[in-house]
Motif scaffolding. Structure first.
Motif, PDB file in Angstrom:
ATOM      1  N   ASP A  37       0.532  -1.523  -0.014  1.00 20.00           N
ATOM      2  CA  ASP A  37       0.083   0.188   0.400  1.00 20.00           C
ATOM      3  C   ASP A  37       0.724   1.178  -0.493  1.00 20.00           C
ATOM      4  O   ASP A  37       1.964   1.339   1.161  1.00 20.00           O
ATOM      5  N   ARG A  38       0.766   2.013  -0.687  1.00 15.54           N
ATOM      6  CA  ARG A  38       1.355   2.901  -0.888  1.00 15.54           C
ATOM      7  C   ARG A  38       1.427   4.192   0.341  1.00 15.54           C
ATOM      8  O   ARG A  38       2.459   4.137   0.713  1.00 15.54           O
ATOM      9  N   GLU A  39       0.748   4.965   0.845  1.00 17.12           N
ATOM     10  CA  GLU A  39      -0.163   5.562   1.951  1.00 17.12           C
ATOM     11  C   GLU A  39       1.045   5.070   3.622  1.00 17.12           C
ATOM     12  O   GLU A  39       1.646   5.299   4.150  1.00 17.12           O
ATOM     13  N   ALA A  40       0.421   3.178   3.405  1.00 17.69           N
ATOM     14  CA  ALA A  40       1.446   2.757   4.768  1.00 17.69           C
ATOM     15  C   ALA A  40       3.015   2.603   4.006  1.00 17.69           C
ATOM     16  O   ALA A  40       4.186   2.716   5.076  1.00 17.69           O
ATOM     17  N   ALA A  41       3.390   2.616   2.836  1.00 17.07           N
ATOM     18  CA  ALA A  41       4.869   2.318   2.867  1.00 17.07           C
ATOM     19  C   ALA A  41       5.061   3.669   2.983  1.00 17.07           C
ATOM     20  O   ALA A  41       6.589   3.826   3.155  1.00 17.07           O
ATOM     21  N   GLU A  42       4.973   4.847   2.872  1.00 18.03           N
ATOM     22  CA  GLU A  42       5.461   5.391   2.948  1.00 18.03           C
ATOM     23  C   GLU A  42       5.407   6.359   4.533  1.00 18.03           C
ATOM     24  O   GLU A  42       6.791   7.216   4.593  1.00 18.03           O
ATOM     25  N   ARG A  43       4.500   5.404   5.387  1.00 17.71           N
ATOM     26  CA  ARG A  43       4.456   6.257   6.654  1.00 17.71           C
ATOM     27  C   ARG A  43       6.123   5.251   7.188  1.00 17.71           C
ATOM     28  O   ARG A  43       6.370   5.867   7.924  1.00 17.71           O
ATOM     29  N   LEU A  44       6.188   4.350   6.516  1.00 20.25           N
ATOM     30  CA  LEU A  44       6.908   3.118   7.599  1.00 20.25           C
ATOM     31  C   LEU A  44       7.879   3.908   6.782  1.00 20.25           C
ATOM     32  O   LEU A  44       9.177   4.049   8.307  1.00 20.25           O
ATOM     33  N   LEU A  45       8.001   3.975   5.590  1.00 18.25           N
ATOM     34  CA  LEU A  45       9.682   4.686   5.224  1.00 18.25           C
ATOM     35  C   LEU A  45       9.670   6.172   6.106  1.00 18.25           C
ATOM     36  O   LEU A  45      11.031   7.042   6.522  1.00 18.25           O
ATOM     37  N   THR A  46       8.529   7.002   6.601  1.00 18.14           N
ATOM     38  CA  THR A  46       9.273   7.899   7.125  1.00 18.14           C
ATOM     39  C   THR A  46       9.835   7.496   8.649  1.00 18.14           C
ATOM     40  O   THR A  46      10.541   8.466   8.973  1.00 18.14           O
ATOM     41  N   ARG A  47       8.762   6.770   8.544  1.00 21.33           N
ATOM     42  CA  ARG A  47       9.244   6.503  10.544  1.00 21.33           C
ATOM     43  C   ARG A  47      10.552   5.553  10.693  1.00 21.33           C
ATOM     44  O   ARG A  47      11.360   5.983  11.171  1.00 21.33           O
ATOM     45  N   ALA A  48      10.486   5.016   9.456  1.00 21.02           N
ATOM     46  CA  ALA A  48      12.367   4.291   9.727  1.00 21.02           C
ATOM     47  C   ALA A  48      13.559   5.715   8.585  1.00 21.02           C
ATOM     48  O   ALA A  48      14.597   5.667  10.281  1.00 21.02           O
ATOM     49  N   ALA A  77      12.445  -3.753  10.690  1.00 21.58           N
ATOM     50  CA  ALA A  77      11.979  -4.428  11.539  1.00 21.58           C
ATOM     51  C   ALA A  77      10.277  -3.816  11.992  1.00 21.58           C
ATOM     52  O   ALA A  77       9.795  -4.189  13.542  1.00 21.58           O
ATOM     53  N   ARG A  78       9.893  -1.976  11.674  1.00 21.02           N
ATOM     54  CA  ARG A  78       8.813  -1.786  11.975  1.00 21.02           C
ATOM     55  C   ARG A  78       8.245  -2.459  11.584  1.00 21.02           C
ATOM     56  O   ARG A  78       6.772  -2.150  12.038  1.00 21.02           O
ATOM     57  N   TYR A  79       8.213  -3.109  10.481  1.00 26.64           N
ATOM     58  CA  TYR A  79       7.379  -4.119   9.492  1.00 26.64           C
ATOM     59  C   TYR A  79       6.720  -5.389  10.075  1.00 26.64           C
ATOM     60  O   TYR A  79       5.346  -5.489  10.407  1.00 26.64           O
ATOM     61  N   GLY A  85       1.423  -7.042  15.312  1.00 26.17           N
ATOM     62  CA  GLY A  85       0.577  -6.074  16.406  1.00 26.17           C
ATOM     63  C   GLY A  85      -0.844  -5.804  15.626  1.00 26.17           C
ATOM     64  O   GLY A  85      -1.721  -5.724  16.257  1.00 26.17           O
ATOM     65  N   ARG A  86      -0.574  -6.050  14.867  1.00 29.40           N
ATOM     66  CA  ARG A  86      -2.475  -5.771  13.694  1.00 29.40           C
ATOM     67  C   ARG A  86      -3.189  -7.092  13.153  1.00 29.40           C
ATOM     68  O   ARG A  86      -2.587  -7.702  12.238  1.00 29.40           O
ATOM     69  N   PHE A  87      -4.346  -7.268  13.308  1.00 32.70           N
ATOM     70  CA  PHE A  87      -4.714  -8.183  12.412  1.00 32.70           C
ATOM     71  C   PHE A  87      -5.435  -8.848  11.336  1.00 32.70           C
ATOM     72  O   PHE A  87      -4.727  -9.504  10.817  1.00 32.70           O
ATOM     73  N   ARG A  88      -4.619  -6.997  10.677  1.00 38.64           N
ATOM     74  CA  ARG A  88      -4.897  -6.893   9.389  1.00 38.64           C
ATOM     75  C   ARG A  88      -3.813  -7.667   8.573  1.00 38.64           C
ATOM     76  O   ARG A  88      -3.533  -8.395   7.344  1.00 38.64           O
TER      77      ARG A  88
END
Length: 151
Positions: A37-48, A77-79, A85-88
């Protein structure tokens, strides 16, 4: 004294911007392969990237540590934490999560192994260490994932 500190901070910011500009595209692709997912990928990368910047010492990066490797480790690690931690993310991705992508049928752990081993070219031993599993488990996950994708 304050001028020196300001100059160091500016240099630190320039060094990090150069790193992020050069490596950002590949890291985003890796995050996109993991999340689907593009939005989730951007959030993940921003945090990393934020974690990498926080550790940046301004004196040649991370004190000899490879910033790309560090950021990739943080992505993984974040992924992995979000997958636990998430049901999805506890179940395999649904077809609509990735569109028609080949990785849509893989579990999060299989996806991590495939992305690290085949997309990033990380050795089995490093992949095993990053995921906290044995090398044999990495081999089995990779083999199963390849068979799943090929089917």
């Amino acid at each position: 004294m304050r001028e020196r500190q300001d100059a160091r901070e500016r240099r630190r910011a320039r060094e990090f911007e150069a790193f992020a500009g050069g490596a950002g595209g590949r890291l985003l692709r890796t995050a996109l392969l993991l999340t689907g997912d593009r939005e989730a990928a951007e959030r993940l990368l921003t945090r990393a990237l934020a974690r990498t910047y926080a550790a940046w010492d301004g004196l040649g990066g991370l004190g000899g540590e490879d910033p790309y490797e560090r950021t990739r480790q943080e992505l993984v690690a974040r992924y992995a934490r979000s997958a636990r931690g998430r049901f999805r993310l506890l179940r395999p991705f649904r077809r609509g999560d990735l569109g028609p992508g080949l990785l849509a049928r893989l579990t999060p752990q299989e996806r991590l192994v495939v992305v690290l081993r085949l997309h990033e070219g990380v050795a089995e031993e490093q992949t095993a260490a990053a995921l906290g599993v044995s090398v044999e488990r990495v081999r089995a996950l990779c083999a199963r994932a390849v068979l799943t994708v090929a089917a």
